[in-house]
Design a protein around this motif. Sequence first.
Motif, PDB file in Angstrom:
ATOM      1  N   VAL A 133       0.844  -1.207   0.000  1.00  0.00           N
ATOM      2  CA  VAL A 133       0.000   0.000   0.000  1.00  0.00           C
ATOM      3  C   VAL A 133       0.874   1.250   0.000  1.00  0.00           C
ATOM      4  CG1 VAL A 133      -1.559   1.381   1.425  1.00  0.00           C
ATOM      5  CG2 VAL A 133      -2.064  -1.022   1.006  1.00  0.00           C
ATOM      6  N   ASN A 134       1.893   1.259   0.817  1.00  0.00           N
ATOM      7  CA  ASN A 134       2.758   2.431   0.892  1.00  0.00           C
ATOM      8  C   ASN A 134       3.613   2.599  -0.356  1.00  0.00           C
ATOM      9  OD1 ASN A 134       2.696   3.879   3.694  1.00  0.00           O
ATOM     10  ND2 ASN A 134       2.445   1.712   4.135  1.00  0.00           N
ATOM     11  N   PHE A 135       4.045   1.504  -0.960  1.00  0.00           N
ATOM     12  CA  PHE A 135       4.787   1.601  -2.214  1.00  0.00           C
ATOM     13  C   PHE A 135       3.935   2.281  -3.282  1.00  0.00           C
ATOM     14  CE2 PHE A 135       6.378   0.273  -6.296  1.00  0.00           C
ATOM     15  CZ  PHE A 135       7.751   0.226  -6.146  1.00  0.00           C
ATOM     16  N   LEU A 136       2.685   1.837  -3.409  1.00  0.00           N
ATOM     17  CA  LEU A 136       1.794   2.425  -4.409  1.00  0.00           C
ATOM     18  C   LEU A 136       1.453   3.871  -4.067  1.00  0.00           C
ATOM     19  CD1 LEU A 136      -0.657  -0.564  -5.042  1.00  0.00           C
ATOM     20  CD2 LEU A 136       1.219   0.203  -6.496  1.00  0.00           C
ATOM     21  N   ALA A 161     -10.448  -2.172   9.710  1.00  0.00           N
ATOM     22  CA  ALA A 161      -9.028  -2.021   9.359  1.00  0.00           C
ATOM     23  C   ALA A 161      -8.719  -2.633   7.996  1.00  0.00           C
ATOM     24  CB  ALA A 161      -8.155  -2.653  10.441  1.00  0.00           C
ATOM     25  N   LEU A 162      -9.162  -3.852   7.761  1.00  0.00           N
ATOM     26  CA  LEU A 162      -8.884  -4.484   6.475  1.00  0.00           C
ATOM     27  C   LEU A 162      -9.564  -3.776   5.305  1.00  0.00           C
ATOM     28  CD1 LEU A 162      -8.806  -8.341   7.156  1.00  0.00           C
ATOM     29  CD2 LEU A 162      -6.945  -6.874   6.369  1.00  0.00           C
ATOM     30  N   ALA A 193       2.535   9.094  13.873  1.00  0.00           N
ATOM     31  CA  ALA A 193       1.754   9.750  14.922  1.00  0.00           C
ATOM     32  C   ALA A 193       0.432   9.042  15.182  1.00  0.00           C
ATOM     33  CB  ALA A 193       1.486  11.207  14.539  1.00  0.00           C
ATOM     34  N   SER A 194      -0.076   8.304  14.194  1.00  0.00           N
ATOM     35  CA  SER A 194      -1.361   7.619  14.376  1.00  0.00           C
ATOM     36  C   SER A 194      -1.271   6.393  15.266  1.00  0.00           C
ATOM     37  CB  SER A 194      -1.929   7.209  13.008  1.00  0.00           C
ATOM     38  OG  SER A 194      -1.165   6.156  12.437  1.00  0.00           O
ATOM     39  N   ILE A 195      -0.038   5.945  15.603  1.00  0.00           N
ATOM     40  CA  ILE A 195       0.093   4.735  16.420  1.00  0.00           C
ATOM     41  C   ILE A 195       1.006   4.927  17.624  1.00  0.00           C
ATOM     42  CG2 ILE A 195      -0.422   3.114  14.573  1.00  0.00           C
ATOM     43  CD1 ILE A 195       2.561   2.802  14.100  1.00  0.00           C
ATOM     44  N   LEU A 196       1.511   6.129  17.840  1.00  0.00           N
ATOM     45  CA  LEU A 196       2.353   6.336  19.022  1.00  0.00           C
ATOM     46  C   LEU A 196       1.577   6.095  20.301  1.00  0.00           C
ATOM     47  CD1 LEU A 196       4.440   9.518  18.114  1.00  0.00           C
ATOM     48  CD2 LEU A 196       5.273   7.178  18.394  1.00  0.00           C
ATOM     49  N   PRO A 227      -2.819   4.069   7.008  1.00  0.00           N
ATOM     50  CA  PRO A 227      -2.561   2.620   6.943  1.00  0.00           C
ATOM     51  C   PRO A 227      -1.747   2.088   8.119  1.00  0.00           C
ATOM     52  CG  PRO A 227      -1.296   3.817   5.283  1.00  0.00           C
ATOM     53  CD  PRO A 227      -2.290   4.786   5.847  1.00  0.00           C
ATOM     54  N   ALA A 228      -0.859   2.905   8.691  1.00  0.00           N
ATOM     55  CA  ALA A 228      -0.080   2.435   9.845  1.00  0.00           C
ATOM     56  C   ALA A 228      -1.000   2.141  11.031  1.00  0.00           C
ATOM     57  CB  ALA A 228       0.970   3.472  10.231  1.00  0.00           C
ATOM     58  N   HIS A 229      -2.013   2.976  11.230  1.00  0.00           N
ATOM     59  CA  HIS A 229      -2.950   2.723  12.329  1.00  0.00           C
ATOM     60  C   HIS A 229      -3.688   1.410  12.106  1.00  0.00           C
ATOM     61  CE1 HIS A 229      -5.693   3.638  15.609  1.00  0.00           C
ATOM     62  NE2 HIS A 229      -6.676   3.247  14.821  1.00  0.00           N
TER      63      HIS A 229
END
Length: 518
Positions: A315-318, A388-389, A345-348, A365-367
């Motif tokens: 996802v991040n590559f695209l 999430a998915l 910052a979304s998961i700290l 997407p990280a969250h």
Amino acid sequence: MKFSNQRPFSYPKAHENRLHPNDPAVRGPRIALFKLALKNFLLLQLLFLGLFAYIFGALFQATSHTHNLKVLYVDYDQGLVGTIIRNAYKGLQGDSFPTLIEKPGAEFPTPGDLREAVCKTRYWAALFVQPGASSTLETALTQPSNAYDKNDLVKYIWNEARYPTVVDSSISSNLQTLSATARIGYASHDWTTTITNTSAATYSTFADPWHLASINIQPTAQGSRLIYNTLVIILILIQEFFYLGTINGLYERFNIYSRLNPHRIIAFRFALSAAYTLIGSLCVAGMVWAFKAGWHVNGNQFALTWAILWLFAHVNFLTMDVFSVWLPPQFVPMALITWVIFNVASILLPFQLSAAFYRWAYVMPAHEVYQILIDIWSGGCNPTLSYALPILFIMELSSFCLSALGTHRRAHYALIKQEADKAIMQMRVDTAIKIEQENQRGLQRTRTATRSCGEIHDEKTEEQVDERTPEYEEQPHRLELARTIEKADEEIKRQQTRTSRNMHFGPSFGVSFGGGDD
């Protein structure tokens, strides 16, 4: 004006034939350089000021938001111990202490029901008093010979895999503080009418009536847990960025966009990026497992971790590819660093410990991937797959579509650039031919002029004519040739500017390993 510095240097050419700063040839470029440097100075300072403000704001006064963490409290005993715990909580209640929500035992008949509530993330923990706890303690005080298990009176259920550093300090430590305060309150109770004879065992029960027992759904105490939601995510993002830059450089180097059908390019780039992120995510998951240090996770969880990290990496590559295609080149680095900061910052911290504004980052997407990882590692005790998915798959599909459209855009402008390069080359050839023709005409005029003056004989060669007539170098037609060359150069620059305005392949890095040109 030119000046030279006579002092010896290791690189003498670096100081030869340099213009003075006030030279007219330098003044214009210097002013333009200053303006652009100042513009980028301001933009980057504002960008990083905003990013620092954003990430510090996400952590700002996190302790004062601890009351947003809900802890379920059930008193199965309905005796003195439960009352003492309630009184202790009243003294500790505040912004920096989790909120205790008491529910009747009928709603949660067994501790298994409490575990289910914690597992489904309705509460961050569940504190409960065992049935008969008060009578057990009273018996131990009145009949010191009766032994009891101090770990079986008051317990709490929690999941350490869910933001380990947060729950350690905000949940586990605070509940231990609540238990210690309640023990002091229990010893301070008036027992004069209940206890007639005291002994060492009685004093021991007063001093330490119970131990708060922990039921940890997934113990997560290994040192590497500190970077699961920080450096691991950052390195995955950087890993995709560097390979994207390498791929862009290779495609530009071998002129792939102007040679192959865009559909073939899309298919190949997708397959290549999928393979790269597959291996990269395997390495990340392998390192997590290699340094798990006794963490109780199994092979199935490893495979699921690998799969979700693969999806996240792709996802991040695209997404980064979309940035590199559709944003102006000067804004691509800014977008990439902003993307990294927003994701981290979304998961700290859990959103309950940040201002409500930061909950927009549910779409990051990280969250999503971190919530899924918690669910995997704790055996399904973080049921966020329902949102999430889908978010990850929507980002994968949308980014792929925009990236594919961007491939068509690159192929379109690559062909335009190729045609423009051919036109520029033809323009240079035409200019060279025109210059040569002008030279020939000038030479012919010179020969005619010299013959009319009787200064040349028929047997002399053209080379001799040139040697005998240096005044040819000062003929007016040379000014015309200079103007012709200047106009041609200006037209070439305009063509190159029009072509390069929309022609950019995103960040690209030189290839350091192997390979000559095709």
